[in-house]
Motif scaffolding. Structure first.
Motif, PDB file in Angstrom:
ATOM      1  N   ARG A 160     -71.065  20.893  13.654  1.00  0.00           N
ATOM      2  CA  ARG A 160     -69.669  20.985  13.234  1.00  0.00           C
ATOM      3  C   ARG A 160     -69.552  21.975  12.089  1.00  0.00           C
ATOM      4  O   ARG A 160     -70.426  22.041  11.206  1.00  0.00           O
ATOM      5  N   SER A 161     -68.484  22.721  12.092  1.00  0.00           N
ATOM      6  CA  SER A 161     -68.290  23.716  11.040  1.00  0.00           C
ATOM      7  C   SER A 161     -66.824  24.116  10.995  1.00  0.00           C
ATOM      8  O   SER A 161     -66.029  23.714  11.856  1.00  0.00           O
ATOM      9  N   LEU A 162     -66.476  24.909  10.005  1.00  0.00           N
ATOM     10  CA  LEU A 162     -65.121  25.442   9.864  1.00  0.00           C
ATOM     11  C   LEU A 162     -65.227  26.923   9.561  1.00  0.00           C
ATOM     12  O   LEU A 162     -65.936  27.327   8.636  1.00  0.00           O
ATOM     13  N   SER A 163     -64.547  27.756  10.334  1.00  0.00           N
ATOM     14  CA  SER A 163     -64.501  29.201  10.099  1.00  0.00           C
ATOM     15  C   SER A 163     -63.044  29.620   9.981  1.00  0.00           C
ATOM     16  O   SER A 163     -62.219  29.228  10.810  1.00  0.00           O
ATOM     17  N   ILE A 164     -62.756  30.410   8.967  1.00  0.00           N
ATOM     18  CA  ILE A 164     -61.397  30.900   8.734  1.00  0.00           C
ATOM     19  C   ILE A 164     -61.437  32.419   8.671  1.00  0.00           C
ATOM     20  O   ILE A 164     -62.139  32.993   7.827  1.00  0.00           O
ATOM     21  N   ILE A 165     -60.699  33.068   9.559  1.00  0.00           N
ATOM     22  CA  ILE A 165     -60.611  34.531   9.537  1.00  0.00           C
ATOM     23  C   ILE A 165     -59.585  34.926   8.480  1.00  0.00           C
ATOM     24  O   ILE A 165     -58.408  34.586   8.589  1.00  0.00           O
ATOM     25  N   ILE A 166     -60.039  35.618   7.455  1.00  0.00           N
ATOM     26  CA  ILE A 166     -59.143  36.047   6.386  1.00  0.00           C
ATOM     27  C   ILE A 166     -58.537  37.401   6.722  1.00  0.00           C
ATOM     28  O   ILE A 166     -57.331  37.601   6.650  1.00  0.00           O
ATOM     29  N   THR A 167     -59.377  38.338   7.101  1.00  0.00           N
ATOM     30  CA  THR A 167     -58.932  39.640   7.602  1.00  0.00           C
ATOM     31  C   THR A 167     -59.908  40.043   8.703  1.00  0.00           C
ATOM     32  O   THR A 167     -60.859  39.307   8.993  1.00  0.00           O
TER      33      THR A 167
ATOM     34  N   ARG B 107     -54.044  27.042   9.597  1.00  0.00           N
ATOM     35  CA  ARG B 107     -55.339  26.584   9.065  1.00  0.00           C
ATOM     36  C   ARG B 107     -55.735  27.397   7.843  1.00  0.00           C
ATOM     37  O   ARG B 107     -56.239  26.854   6.849  1.00  0.00           O
ATOM     38  N   ARG B 108     -55.523  28.702   7.904  1.00  0.00           N
ATOM     39  CA  ARG B 108     -55.860  29.548   6.760  1.00  0.00           C
ATOM     40  C   ARG B 108     -55.007  29.188   5.544  1.00  0.00           C
ATOM     41  O   ARG B 108     -55.511  29.118   4.421  1.00  0.00           O
ATOM     42  N   GLU B 109     -53.735  28.944   5.761  1.00  0.00           N
ATOM     43  CA  GLU B 109     -52.862  28.587   4.644  1.00  0.00           C
ATOM     44  C   GLU B 109     -53.242  27.235   4.051  1.00  0.00           C
ATOM     45  O   GLU B 109     -53.196  27.050   2.832  1.00  0.00           O
ATOM     46  N   LEU B 110     -53.631  26.280   4.913  1.00  0.00           N
ATOM     47  CA  LEU B 110     -54.061  24.974   4.412  1.00  0.00           C
ATOM     48  C   LEU B 110     -55.322  25.108   3.562  1.00  0.00           C
ATOM     49  O   LEU B 110     -55.426  24.529   2.473  1.00  0.00           O
ATOM     50  N   VAL B 111     -56.280  25.880   4.050  1.00  0.00           N
ATOM     51  CA  VAL B 111     -57.515  26.100   3.285  1.00  0.00           C
ATOM     52  C   VAL B 111     -57.208  26.791   1.959  1.00  0.00           C
ATOM     53  O   VAL B 111     -57.763  26.436   0.913  1.00  0.00           O
TER      54      VAL B 111
ATOM     55  N   ASP C 182     -40.959  43.348   6.371  1.00  0.00           N
ATOM     56  CA  ASP C 182     -40.760  43.011   7.780  1.00  0.00           C
ATOM     57  C   ASP C 182     -41.681  41.871   8.208  1.00  0.00           C
ATOM     58  O   ASP C 182     -41.272  40.946   8.916  1.00  0.00           O
ATOM     59  N   GLU C 183     -42.948  41.942   7.777  1.00  0.00           N
ATOM     60  CA  GLU C 183     -43.898  40.901   8.146  1.00  0.00           C
ATOM     61  C   GLU C 183     -43.492  39.549   7.572  1.00  0.00           C
ATOM     62  O   GLU C 183     -43.615  38.509   8.231  1.00  0.00           O
ATOM     63  N   LYS C 184     -42.981  39.564   6.345  1.00  0.00           N
ATOM     64  CA  LYS C 184     -42.549  38.314   5.711  1.00  0.00           C
ATOM     65  C   LYS C 184     -41.328  37.740   6.409  1.00  0.00           C
ATOM     66  O   LYS C 184     -41.217  36.524   6.627  1.00  0.00           O
ATOM     67  N   GLU C 185     -40.396  38.608   6.784  1.00  0.00           N
ATOM     68  CA  GLU C 185     -39.175  38.147   7.437  1.00  0.00           C
ATOM     69  C   GLU C 185     -39.442  37.623   8.839  1.00  0.00           C
ATOM     70  O   GLU C 185     -38.818  36.672   9.298  1.00  0.00           O
ATOM     71  N   LEU C 186     -40.401  38.236   9.547  1.00  0.00           N
ATOM     72  CA  LEU C 186     -40.725  37.772  10.887  1.00  0.00           C
ATOM     73  C   LEU C 186     -41.323  36.363  10.858  1.00  0.00           C
ATOM     74  O   LEU C 186     -41.061  35.547  11.736  1.00  0.00           O
ATOM     75  N   GLY C 187     -42.114  36.112   9.794  1.00  0.00           N
ATOM     76  CA  GLY C 187     -42.687  34.776   9.627  1.00  0.00           C
ATOM     77  C   GLY C 187     -43.513  34.323  10.809  1.00  0.00           C
ATOM     78  O   GLY C 187     -43.449  33.164  11.228  1.00  0.00           O
ATOM     79  N   ILE C 188     -44.261  35.243  11.367  1.00  0.00           N
ATOM     80  CA  ILE C 188     -45.085  34.901  12.532  1.00  0.00           C
ATOM     81  C   ILE C 188     -46.164  33.894  12.121  1.00  0.00           C
ATOM     82  O   ILE C 188     -46.906  34.119  11.169  1.00  0.00           O
ATOM     83  N   ARG C 189     -46.222  32.759  12.850  1.00  0.00           N
ATOM     84  CA  ARG C 189     -47.169  31.715  12.505  1.00  0.00           C
ATOM     85  C   ARG C 189     -47.902  31.267  13.781  1.00  0.00           C
ATOM     86  O   ARG C 189     -47.347  31.236  14.862  1.00  0.00           O
ATOM     87  N   ASP C 190     -49.130  30.903  13.639  1.00  0.00           N
ATOM     88  CA  ASP C 190     -49.861  30.274  14.721  1.00  0.00           C
ATOM     89  C   ASP C 190     -50.869  29.324  14.109  1.00  0.00           C
ATOM     90  O   ASP C 190     -50.911  29.141  12.885  1.00  0.00           O
ATOM     91  N   LEU C 191     -51.672  28.697  14.945  1.00  0.00           N
ATOM     92  CA  LEU C 191     -52.619  27.701  14.440  1.00  0.00           C
ATOM     93  C   LEU C 191     -53.595  28.309  13.454  1.00  0.00           C
ATOM     94  O   LEU C 191     -53.916  27.697  12.420  1.00  0.00           O
ATOM     95  N   LEU C 192     -54.086  29.526  13.723  1.00  0.00           N
ATOM     96  CA  LEU C 192     -55.042  30.164  12.822  1.00  0.00           C
ATOM     97  C   LEU C 192     -54.423  30.411  11.460  1.00  0.00           C
ATOM     98  O   LEU C 192     -55.060  30.202  10.422  1.00  0.00           O
ATOM     99  N   VAL C 193     -53.164  30.848  11.458  1.00  0.00           N
ATOM    100  CA  VAL C 193     -52.481  31.106  10.190  1.00  0.00           C
ATOM    101  C   VAL C 193     -52.272  29.803   9.430  1.00  0.00           C
ATOM    102  O   VAL C 193     -52.483  29.732   8.214  1.00  0.00           O
TER     103      VAL C 193
ATOM    104  N   ARG D  31     -56.407  18.244  10.682  1.00  0.00           N
ATOM    105  CA  ARG D  31     -55.797  19.534  10.989  1.00  0.00           C
ATOM    106  C   ARG D  31     -56.836  20.653  11.035  1.00  0.00           C
ATOM    107  O   ARG D  31     -56.691  21.621  11.789  1.00  0.00           O
ATOM    108  N   LEU D  32     -57.866  20.538  10.243  1.00  0.00           N
ATOM    109  CA  LEU D  32     -58.910  21.570  10.230  1.00  0.00           C
ATOM    110  C   LEU D  32     -60.032  21.272  11.224  1.00  0.00           C
ATOM    111  O   LEU D  32     -60.900  22.134  11.457  1.00  0.00           O
ATOM    112  N   ASP D  33     -60.029  20.046  11.767  1.00  0.00           N
ATOM    113  CA  ASP D  33     -61.098  19.607  12.663  1.00  0.00           C
ATOM    114  C   ASP D  33     -62.455  19.776  11.992  1.00  0.00           C
ATOM    115  O   ASP D  33     -63.426  20.275  12.578  1.00  0.00           O
ATOM    116  N   TYR D  34     -62.491  19.340  10.741  1.00  0.00           N
ATOM    117  CA  TYR D  34     -63.710  19.487   9.934  1.00  0.00           C
ATOM    118  C   TYR D  34     -63.736  18.342   8.919  1.00  0.00           C
ATOM    119  O   TYR D  34     -62.731  18.068   8.251  1.00  0.00           O
TER     120      TYR D  34
END
Length: 417
Positions: free
Chosen positions: A246-253, A184-188, A171-182, A205-208
């Protein structure tokens, strides 16, 4: 709500005889007492990872803590449901920890490990359950019926859990919910995985700034109650220790955060350790890399390696630089051979009080300068000398002939706790 109101078992369920229901209830009550013993969960945890020691999941302290909570939660759910309604199948129970583990294993590309670990833990639980069952009755027919009903109940429960998790992941894969945080995490994640990216576009895109040198950190908690704001406070402390804004933080979980900061200045490790002491249940490993995307990856890989070493050694250290534990990282790759080495080099000192081991290690790290070592340990010089004399008595060979070997063995023991 009774389980049968919400759950259709995967196997045909037949209501057991009243006597078998009573035996099920008695067994579940005994098992609830049994799982309070740490060795039971340890046995299930080890069984779940058996044969997968080469995988990152085996030494990921966050994943292992989550798996332990998930195992305990599942056991308690099945046992409590069996006590309350032994005549009914147990409804599936998918906790937040179980879903976290499933998502992480899919992200690591090892989805089969989730099922393998579940089955292995189930086998251990079954062995424990049989021991209880054989103590409940001496009637062969009753025992056969009890084991048959138990087997079907456990199988239904585990299969229901797996099916429910897989459905939720779909269900989560089919919904494909995306936002800026997601995004950025995928790019990293792509950058860390070796995918070629445009440096200027990725920095925007990462502002870093990716073109410079980098410090990297992994910040995590093994406690489910830790709030994300506490992890973010630790990330802020890491950035301040780098002397950067300046820094970059990525929330994984909800329990893991990755961070980077430009490495124009060395990290103030003392400031990081001081900050972590004031943040309950938070841990951090950090490393430094070169310039550009390769340095960005290297800083993260070094921090990740340090975290994995802490996981393998079950160390309780809370803020650690990869540079501080490079030797332990190498030695931990073959724990059995390393333990034989430690035993050979240290002899009785390997089993002595930690204060003696730490005193000798600090003395060796200070170039055998007793005054400097006493200052670092905040102890009187005469006290240090007495401890050194006792430590040398416990060594199987003279310290003067084996300083490097002894230091290496003590360094490993320090991280192994």
């Amino acid at each position: 709500m009774a389980p049968s109101d919400t759950y259709l078992p995967l196997q045909t369920w037949q209501t057991p005889a009243p006597r078998i229901c009573e035996l099920l209830r008695q067994g579940a009550e005994q098992a609830l007492i049994l799982i309070a013993q740490p060795d039971v969960l340890d046995e299930m945890e080890q069984a779940g990872m058996l044969g997968h020691s080469h995988l990152p999941a085996q030494s990921d302290p966050v994943l292992m803590a989550s798996a332990r909570r998930a195992t305990r939660s599942s056991l308690i759910h099945w046992l409590n449901a069996t006590i309350e309604h032994p005549e009914q199948p147990v409804s599936p129970h998918v906790s937040a920890d179980m879903m976290h583990n499933a998502r992480e294993m899919f992200r690591l590309g090892i989805p089969e490990l989730m099922l393998n670990a579940t089955r292995a833990a189930q086998n251990v639980a079954w062995q424990r359950w049989m021991s209880i069952a054989f103590q409940l009755t001496t009637d062969a027919k009753e025992l056969q019926q009890l084991l048959d009903v138990s087997s079907r109940s456990i199988a239904n429960f585990v299969d229901g859990n797996v099916e429910l998790m897989q459905a939720q992941l779909r269900d989560e894969k089919e919904l494909g919910i995306r936002d800026l945080l997601v995004e950025r995490r995928e790019l990293v994640t792509r950058i860390l995985g070796g995918t070629n990216v445009n440096l200027r576009d990725a920095s925007r895109r990462l502002d870093y700034p990716l073109e410079g040198r980098h410090h990297g950190a992994i910040i995590w908690s093994e406690e489910i109650s830790t709030e994300l704001a506490v992890l973010e406070a630790a990330a802020d402390a890491f950035v301040r220790a780098s002397g950067q804004s300046r820094s970059l933080s990525i929330i994984i979980t909800g329990a893991v955060l990755w961070a980077w900061a430009p490495a124009d200045h060395p990290l103030d490790t003392y400031a990081i350790q001081s900050a972590i002491r004031n943040l309950p249940d938070v841990r951090m490993t950090f490393g430094s890399g070169g310039a550009g995307i390769d340095g960005f990856r290297r800083a993260h890989v070094d921090a990740l390696t340090a975290q994995r070493v802490l996981g393998r050694l079950r160390s309780t250290a809370r803020a650690v630089s990869f540079d501080r534990m490079r030797l332990a990282a190498i030695m931990s790759r073959d724990p059995e051979a390393t333990q034989r080495y430690v035993t050979y080099v240290l002899g009785d000192l390997g089993q002595a009080a930690p204060v003696l081991q730490q005193t000798l290690l600090t003395f060796l790290q200070c170039g055998c300068n007793a005054t400097e070592a006493a200052e670092q340990l905040h102890t009187h010089r005469n006290t240090l000398l007495r401890r050194l004399a006792r430590a040398e008595e416990l060594l199987p060979r003279p310290l003067a002939d084996n300083r490097i070997q002894v230091a290496a063995a003590l360094e490993y023991l320090y991280w192994a706790g």
